[in-house]
Design a protein around this motif. Structure first.
Motif, PDB file in Angstrom:
ATOM      1  N   ILE A  40      -0.344   3.810  -8.754  1.00  0.00           N
ATOM      2  CA  ILE A  40      -1.333   5.441  -9.083  1.00  0.00           C
ATOM      3  C   ILE A  40       0.243   6.242  -9.421  1.00  0.00           C
ATOM      4  O   ILE A  40       0.685   7.148 -10.313  1.00  0.00           O
ATOM      5  CB  ILE A  40      -1.496   6.700  -7.778  1.00  0.00           C
ATOM      6  CG1 ILE A  40      -2.951   5.617  -7.335  1.00  0.00           C
ATOM      7  CG2 ILE A  40      -1.129   7.569  -7.907  1.00  0.00           C
ATOM      8  CD1 ILE A  40      -4.165   5.085  -8.417  1.00  0.00           C
ATOM      9  N   ARG A  89      -1.085   2.319   5.168  1.00  0.00           N
ATOM     10  CA  ARG A  89      -0.732   3.758   4.412  1.00  0.00           C
ATOM     11  C   ARG A  89      -0.104   4.944   4.934  1.00  0.00           C
ATOM     12  O   ARG A  89       0.587   6.033   4.361  1.00  0.00           O
ATOM     13  CB  ARG A  89      -1.593   4.501   3.258  1.00  0.00           C
ATOM     14  CG  ARG A  89      -2.172   3.199   3.064  1.00  0.00           C
ATOM     15  CD  ARG A  89      -3.414   4.151   1.662  1.00  0.00           C
ATOM     16  NE  ARG A  89      -4.786   2.735   0.951  1.00  0.00           N
ATOM     17  CZ  ARG A  89      -3.874   2.478  -0.688  1.00  0.00           C
ATOM     18  NH1 ARG A  89      -3.044   3.429  -0.779  1.00  0.00           N
ATOM     19  NH2 ARG A  89      -4.041   1.947  -0.764  1.00  0.00           N
ATOM     20  N   SER A  95       0.378  -1.636   0.167  1.00  0.00           N
ATOM     21  CA  SER A  95      -0.154  -0.329   0.216  1.00  0.00           C
ATOM     22  C   SER A  95       0.645   2.004   0.020  1.00  0.00           C
ATOM     23  O   SER A  95       0.499   2.304  -0.306  1.00  0.00           O
ATOM     24  CB  SER A  95      -0.584  -0.132   1.565  1.00  0.00           C
ATOM     25  OG  SER A  95      -2.154  -1.083   0.784  1.00  0.00           O
ATOM     26  N   GLY A 124       1.747   2.907  -3.269  1.00  0.00           N
ATOM     27  CA  GLY A 124       0.667   3.758  -3.750  1.00  0.00           C
ATOM     28  C   GLY A 124      -0.600   2.877  -4.927  1.00  0.00           C
ATOM     29  O   GLY A 124      -0.580   3.043  -6.187  1.00  0.00           O
ATOM     30  N   ASN A 130      -2.968  -1.212 -11.316  1.00  0.00           N
ATOM     31  CA  ASN A 130      -2.877   0.188  -9.924  1.00  0.00           C
ATOM     32  C   ASN A 130      -1.925   0.482  -9.040  1.00  0.00           C
ATOM     33  O   ASN A 130      -2.944   1.365  -8.427  1.00  0.00           O
ATOM     34  CB  ASN A 130      -4.244  -1.218  -8.968  1.00  0.00           C
ATOM     35  CG  ASN A 130      -5.109  -2.609  -9.447  1.00  0.00           C
ATOM     36  OD1 ASN A 130      -6.439  -1.164 -10.676  1.00  0.00           O
ATOM     37  ND2 ASN A 130      -5.379  -3.187  -8.732  1.00  0.00           N
ATOM     38  N   PHE A 133      -4.197   1.904  -6.532  1.00  0.00           N
ATOM     39  CA  PHE A 133      -5.318   2.690  -6.285  1.00  0.00           C
ATOM     40  C   PHE A 133      -5.417   3.980  -5.566  1.00  0.00           C
ATOM     41  O   PHE A 133      -5.885   4.754  -6.670  1.00  0.00           O
ATOM     42  CB  PHE A 133      -6.461   1.813  -5.119  1.00  0.00           C
ATOM     43  CG  PHE A 133      -6.341   0.083  -5.340  1.00  0.00           C
ATOM     44  CD1 PHE A 133      -6.943  -0.143  -6.679  1.00  0.00           C
ATOM     45  CD2 PHE A 133      -6.807  -0.515  -4.114  1.00  0.00           C
ATOM     46  CE1 PHE A 133      -7.812  -1.342  -7.089  1.00  0.00           C
ATOM     47  CE2 PHE A 133      -6.262  -2.030  -5.169  1.00  0.00           C
ATOM     48  CZ  PHE A 133      -6.796  -2.320  -6.314  1.00  0.00           C
ATOM     49  N   THR A 134      -4.890   4.143  -4.638  1.00  0.00           N
ATOM     50  CA  THR A 134      -4.166   5.670  -4.395  1.00  0.00           C
ATOM     51  C   THR A 134      -3.135   6.238  -3.833  1.00  0.00           C
ATOM     52  O   THR A 134      -2.834   5.037  -2.977  1.00  0.00           O
ATOM     53  CB  THR A 134      -5.315   6.104  -3.242  1.00  0.00           C
ATOM     54  OG1 THR A 134      -5.010   5.518  -2.243  1.00  0.00           O
ATOM     55  CG2 THR A 134      -7.119   5.894  -3.459  1.00  0.00           C
TER      56      THR A 134
END
Length: 329
Positions: free
Chosen positions: A95, A288, A17, A20, A93, A22-23
């Protein structure tokens, strides 16, 4: 871990995570999360070349090089990163990945090259654990996996054994999302630890037998990744990296109702559940930020009465045979 000398805290830090997915995650926030994990006593950190296409290993290395005490560190083999024009890059996925594409390679040379590349990206001389990453039909399809498995069986496993037997790494295993391929791995030889994501959780115990029982017989440990099943167990709507189907949502609501009956947050039960199995040595969430890690630590410290587990079992919300305090479901 297994029969090695490695001893890990039962809570670890997964660093997918932070790269990065997905976000986006700012670089300094990612480094601060790793530093905070070490400050609160977590001694096991996991990363991989795939995470952010090199980004995670760079960020983790930045934080660990400054650490007064190095934690136990794992990374993965099976993907080589090749430079690519960012305009033509398959970002998946991620970013803000680094400008690389991935090439699957589980051969002897591929494993050795991946290991050396990871040490370069990390800027560290030592990686304690190497996992074979995402091999199996779930990632590559049945036919697509056959030549890749032949690479592992024909040379990749030998490379891992050489690294471990020579003392260069301390443990070897596989890191996957499907337990079935791990049964095939047992046929190749001995492994120390498996990182299994999403298949032994409060929501799903499909790996209970024969995989988890075989781990006990073969004296291999299990690290449980994805304890929140991609977020569905912390209030999200994703399961296995996609929108959760209705039957999964219904089961989550039923589990949550039991947790509410005992005054236990659902994420706390999800986080602590895997350690009820004797094969599991570590649970590996992926916060995150330092703040998210603090939330995880609060769930980790929550007191859970044994009656919560027995009630879940009585309602048929745990698979038959699941170890719980005081017995099995």
């Amino acid at each position: 871990m297994g029969e090695t000398e490695l001893e890990v805290t039962t809570l670890g830090l997964g660093c997918a995570s932070l790269a990065g997915i997905f976000t986006g995650v700012p670089a300094e926030q990612a480094r601060a999360t790793v530093r905070h994990a070490l400050d609160v006593g977590i001694n096991y950190v996991d990363t991989a070349p795939q995470y952010g296409l090199g980004r995670s290993e760079h960020l983790v290395g930045d934080a660990l090089r400054e650490a007064p005490v190095r934690p136990i560190l794992s990374s993965k083999v099976g993907r080589l990163l090749r430079p690519v024009d960012p305009a033509r890059q398959d970002k998946g996925n991620w970013i803000d990945p680094l400008p690389f594409d991935q090439q699957y390679d589980y051969s002897y040379d591929g494993v050795m090259r991946s290991f050396e590349d990871s040490r370069q990206r990390l800027g560290l001389e030592k990686i304690d654990i190497l996992y074979v990453h995402d091999i199996g039909a779930g990632t590559h399809g049945v036919e697509g996996n056959k030549p890749l498995w032949a690479q592992l069986a024909g040379g990749g496993y030998r490379a891992l054994r050489e690294l471990r037997d020579g003392g260069v790494v301390k443990a070897i295993g596989l890191g996957v999302n499907e337990w079935q391929v791990l049964m095939d791995a047992f046929a190749l030889g001995d492994w120390d630890v498996f990182l299994l994501a999403g298949r032994y959780t409060l929501l799903e115990q499909t790996s209970l037998t024969p995989f988890m029982t075989t781990c006990i017989e073969r004296k291999a440990s299990v690290v449980v990744g994805g304890p929140f099943n991609s977020g569905i167990l912390v209030g999200g709507d994703k399961f296995n990296y996609a929108k959760a189907p209705d039957e999964i949502v219904a089961k989550v609501r039923a589990i949550e109702a039991v947790c509410r009956e005992f005054g236990v947050p659902l994420p706390a039960a999800a986080l602590q559940f895997p350690l009820t199995h004797p094969a599991v040595c570590n649970v590996l969430p992926g916060p995150r930020s330092p703040e998210e890690l603090d939330g995880i630590l609060a769930w980790w410290d929550a007191k859970i009465p044994d009656e919560l587990w027995t009630t879940l079992a009585a309602k048929g919300l745990l698979a038959e045979g699941t170890p719980i305090p005081g017995g099995t479901a």
